[in-house]
Design a protein around this motif. Structure first.
Motif, PDB file in Angstrom:
ATOM      1  N   SER A  22       0.848  -1.191   0.000  1.00  0.00           N
ATOM      2  CA  SER A  22       0.000   0.000   0.000  1.00  0.00           C
ATOM      3  C   SER A  22       0.883   1.240   0.000  1.00  0.00           C
ATOM      4  N   THR A  36      -2.379   8.319  10.707  1.00  0.00           N
ATOM      5  CA  THR A  36      -3.530   7.429  10.535  1.00  0.00           C
ATOM      6  C   THR A  36      -4.029   6.979  11.901  1.00  0.00           C
ATOM      7  N   HIS A  39      -5.375   2.433  10.901  1.00  0.00           N
ATOM      8  CA  HIS A  39      -4.509   1.411  10.321  1.00  0.00           C
ATOM      9  C   HIS A  39      -3.565   0.865  11.396  1.00  0.00           C
ATOM     10  N   SER A  45      -6.477  -3.324   5.915  1.00  0.00           N
ATOM     11  CA  SER A  45      -6.709  -1.885   5.783  1.00  0.00           C
ATOM     12  C   SER A  45      -8.198  -1.633   5.611  1.00  0.00           C
ATOM     13  N   CYS A  68      -3.785   3.960   2.902  1.00  0.00           N
ATOM     14  CA  CYS A  68      -3.755   2.627   3.508  1.00  0.00           C
ATOM     15  C   CYS A  68      -4.448   1.594   2.628  1.00  0.00           C
ATOM     16  N   THR A  69      -5.433   2.044   1.841  1.00  0.00           N
ATOM     17  CA  THR A  69      -6.183   1.067   1.038  1.00  0.00           C
ATOM     18  C   THR A  69      -5.763   1.081  -0.422  1.00  0.00           C
TER      19      THR A  69
END
Lengths: 245, 625
Positions: A22, A36, A39, A45, A68-69
């Protein structure tokens, strides 16, 4: 073919990462700090807190995604700290601090991002619905005792039918990962929701705060402290208990 | 209406088509009554029953054909009745008119003058449907068929050339050629995002991984929009045919129609159409005797607005919580159960057979430079001719609202039009000449969406509009992204403040800042446009916001906290009508004397204003007297 088979640039820096990495992981590997709250390494994620947003694509027509995704793609341009991104993170943190002033994690992040005013009506919610506990329970504790329910303003985390789940082993993993209830900030008074007093002094206030709390509804039943008597779940409390012995 | 037997080859389909066309020639007199949802709401079911009863009484049941069709589009004037073969058109037919229509038009061939449509602008009477201004300015490819079809009758559909495109595709086109045709036609997804349909198919077709799936997105949830519903209700076989072609193109064997549970009639008709098509060998195993098999299943959604977003729709289809996820991977790469999945909107699917039948160049000839084909809009709100409108892309908003829509009722002034559903923006009168296509709308700060057009007149308060849609989005947000869930709540709170007289100029700056952040940080189409209604009204109607804040004045007289009602001394004749209806007894006065409203007790319901025959009750806002 090299193991590091995807090349991209992050803030102009050329980086190579394995396929499937990621953007957040890539940035962390190269020492670029992206904030974040939802996460955690070892959990899947989810992309709920939106603090890890970054810009991708050409500078004149960028797309904003949660790092994160979003997986690294060959030749991708990533910018993690543009003005637009920083301004957006700042207002999300302002939203968070106004609604969840009791979280030290959030107060510290807000301070670090220069949130100096709180312009929204103070609320006292505790859960930011980041879903860390849900994923911890399902993916690390292999229990799956809690999940999201409801939509929009009614969204909350609970056990099936709001009753004690047979799957729950009272492991406390949910509390352990919670960014809102693990470290409490006792700073904000009634008339202000911004603390920022103990910035960079962590974890000083947690040391003086002698109780761990969870803000799940009482009916949840997963609590490790039934009837208000907390069970030893972390090192901190165990040490305290030893001291009292 | 008889059941269509299994058709086992292309020749058999052609034969059946020939037989059906012949049978319909030298036609019996025909009465078509629109039984779309709008007309049913206006009493079409009663009208059909009355027709049936009187035809029975007169012994005409066999010699006159009575047909219940799908939505014609002119919902304002329902129930609509058209007569064949003369083509006479009667709007707003009541059960009491039925006798006259049968006796004079069906039997004698005369026109019933008083039932004809009267053009409100010229006052002229119009005999045929196509001459009505509402229809005259449209380009109806998909909707035109609705008026000729009994949606429950597969024979009807085959008689107008139905399933010809599917037969042609299976018989003489390779999947590559189908994808190529659809790409060249320029057809873009009609659900709102406007991604090129052909390109999407191409991605799915090239994906390794079996099985592949196709999905029809009929989760239409915009307030006031009902084009997908009308297609499913009025012409379900066109959608099935389109999906069959799509399935052949990408190599899918299973498809789903994801339709809202709130659309019971659409569910009923599409389910029946699927059963009929299956028993006629147009769906299921070995379609039309070829080796190609494809089946469809209807899945009902529980009504979450966000499930119209494709990844949320897939989650719901799989039985999970309807929550969008990050793309890529796009559903065309990894969708339903991780397999390549094509999701297209109802209208997109309905366009496909027409493209195959008439060729991509024919389709691409409609529309503007960048947006091809026609688009159905649901024209609602403060406009004379509400209904479904199909026009080529690039048509100006003015043409839709004034030429087709017939302008604003009661001679009021046009104020704004909201495009693209609840997450769309409001455009002011200055932008009436804006052509409707994907690019132009985006530039103006709004979206195409699935095609809702809500017209607002001078009595609409734009701050209140922004508040209404923000509240809608707050409730319909899935709640996953913090920016969307909390952002919509905070925007609504700020708008509440302004509407209730607590606003400051700092509210506007904060709204702008927050709105940008919400649209930037959120993940899906809902969140990325959650602030659009507020931002667009703030952009084009900033003065109205300032008026609310500085003068506590809502000039449209909508925001109840900022208005009060007053009875004008010189107009009130003391009839006491207002005092009788006031629910809180806030109006006092002697008979034939001036009546007075007690401001403290008044709940601002506006009933007194409605009943006053002398127009003596007025709304006052701000410091005005």
């Amino acid at each position: 073919m090299s193991y590091m088979n995807i090349s991209l640039t992050i803030n102009g820096l050329h980086v190579d990462v394995p396929e499937g990495t990621s953007i957040l992981e890539a940035a962390q590997t190269y020492g670029i700090n992206i904030p974040t709250l939802c996460h955690l390494d070892g959990l899947s994620s989810y992309g709920a807190c939106r603090l890890c947003i970054v810009e991708i694509g050409p500078a004149e027509n960028p797309k904003v995604v949660s790092s994160c995704t979003y997986r690294c793609e060959e030749g991708m341009e990533v910018r993690t700290h543009t003005k637009r991104i920083l301004d957006t993170r700042k207002i999300i943190l302002e939203l968070m601090v106004c609604s969840t002033p009791g979280s030290k994690t959030i107060q510290d992040l807000a301070s670090a991002h220069g949130v100096i005013q709180t312009r929204f009506r103070p609320e006292n919610e505790d859960c930011i619905l980041c879903g860390l506990c849900v994923r911890m329970c399902a993916e690390q504790m292999m229990a799956g005792a809690i999940a999201f329910a409801g939509r929009g303003p009614d969204r909350h985390i609970t056990t099936p039918f709001d009753e004690l789940s047979e799957l729950c082993r009272h492991c406390g993993g949910c509390m352990h990962v919670c960014p809102a209830c693990m470290y409490r900030c006792m700073g904000p008074k009634a008339d202000t929701t911004l603390c920022s007093a103990c910035l960079n002094l962590s974890p000083s206030c947690v040391e003086v705060y002698d109780q761990q709390q969870c803000w799940m509804p009482p009916s949840c039943g997963t609590c490790v402290r039934p009837e208000g008597n907390y069970l030893p779940a972390t090192g901190l409390i165990i040490e305290e208990e030893k001291a009292t012995e | 209406m008889s059941k269509v037997e299994a058709i086992r080859s292309f020749a058999e389909l052609e034969d059946l088509h020939g037989v059906l066309v012949e049978r319909r020639q030298g036609e019996r007199p025909r009465i078509s009554v629109c039984t779309g949802t709008g007309c049913v709401a206006c009493g079409a079911t009663k009208v059909v029953e009355t027709f049936k009863k009187i035809l029975d009484e007169k012994g005409l049941s066999d010699s006159v054909e009575l047909k219940s069709t799908g939505c014609h589009g002119f919902c304002e004037m329902g129930p609509l009745v058209t007569l064949g073969p003369s083509g006479y058109f009667y709007p707003s037919v009541r059960p009491g008119d039925v006798q006259k229509i049968i006796e004079r038009t069906v039997l004698e061939g005369e026109i019933v003058e008083e039932l004809l449509y009267k053009d409100p602008q010229t006052g002229e009477k119009v005999e045929h449907e196509a001459e009505v201004p509402f229809y005259k300015h449209q380009q109806r490819i998909i909707l035109a068929e609705n008026g000729h079809l009994d949606p429950n009758d597969l024979e009807d559909f085959i008689a107008i050339g139905g399933y010809k495109a599917l037969a042609h595709t299976l018989g003489s086109m390779s999947p590559d050629e189908v994808v190529d045709s659809v790409t060249r036609s320029g057809l873009a997804g009609r659900g709102g995002a406007g991604f090129l349909t052909g390109r999407k198919w191409d991605i799915a077709r090239r994906q390794p991984g079996e099985p592949k799936y196709i999905v029809c997105n009929a989760d239409e949830g915009d307030p006031g929009a009902y084009m997908d519903r009308s297609i499913l209700e009025g012409n379900p076989h066109r959608v099935i045919e389109g999906m069959g072609i799509g399935a052949y193109a990408i190599g899918a064997r299973q498809g789903f129609i994801y339709v809202r549970h709130e659309y019971p009639l659409a569910v009923e008709r599409i389910t029946k159409a699927i059963d009929d098509a299956r028993s006629a060998c147009l769906l299921g195993e070995e379609i039309l005797g070829t080796g190609f098999s494809f089946d469809l299943k209807v899945v009902r959604g529980a009504g979450a607005f966000v499930c119209g977003e494709e990844t949320a729709l897939i989650a719901s289809l799989e039985g999970h919580k309807g929550e969008p996820r990050q793309r890529p991977p796009f559903p065309a790469e990894s969708g339903f159960q991780g397999k390549p999945t094509i999701i297209n909107n109802v209208e997109t699917w309905a366009n496909v057979p027409h493209i195959i039948n008439n060729g991509p160049d024919w389709y691409a000839a409609y529309g503007s430079k960048d947006s091809k084909g026609t688009k159905i809009f649901s024209l609602v709100g403060k406009v004379n001719n509400t209904g479904l409108v199909e026009v080529p892309m690039g048509t100006s908003i003015r043409s839709i609202v004034f030429d087709i829509g017939g302008g604003i009722p009661k001679g009021k002034a046009f104020k704004a039009v909201q495009t693209g559903g609840p997450a769309g923006g409001c455009l002011p009168a200055e932008l009436l000449d804006l052509p409707i296509d994907f690019e132009a709308l985006q530039e103006a700060g709004t979206i195409m969406g699935s095609g809702g057009l809500i017209v607002m007149d001078e009595d609409t308060c734009m701050v209140d509009v922004a508040r209404y849609f923000t509240k809608f989005l707050e409730e319909e947000s899935c709640g996953k992204c913090y920016s969307c869930r909390k952002g919509t709540q905070r925007m609504r709170e700020l708008l509440d403040d302004i509407c209730e007289g607590r606003g400051t100029m700092a509210h506007l700056d904060l709204l702008e800042e927050l709105g940008q952040a919400v649209n930037t940080a959120s993940m899906c189409g809902l969140g990325q446009n959650a602030a659009t209604p507020m931002l667009s009204t703030l952009r084009y109607f900033r003065n109205e916001y300032i008026e609310h804040i500085k003068d506590h004045n809502c000039s449209a007289g909508v925001c109840t906290a900022l208005i009060r009602y007053k009875i004008l001394e010189d107009l009130c004749d003391g009839c006491a009508a207002c005092a009788k209806v006031c629910p809180v007894e806030a109006i006092t006065g002697e008979k034939d004397q001036l009546h007075v409203i007690d401001i403290e007790a008044c709940v601002k319901c506006g009933t007194c204003l409605e009943v006053c025959a002398k127009d003596a009750v007025v709304v006052i806002s701000g410091g005005g007297e």
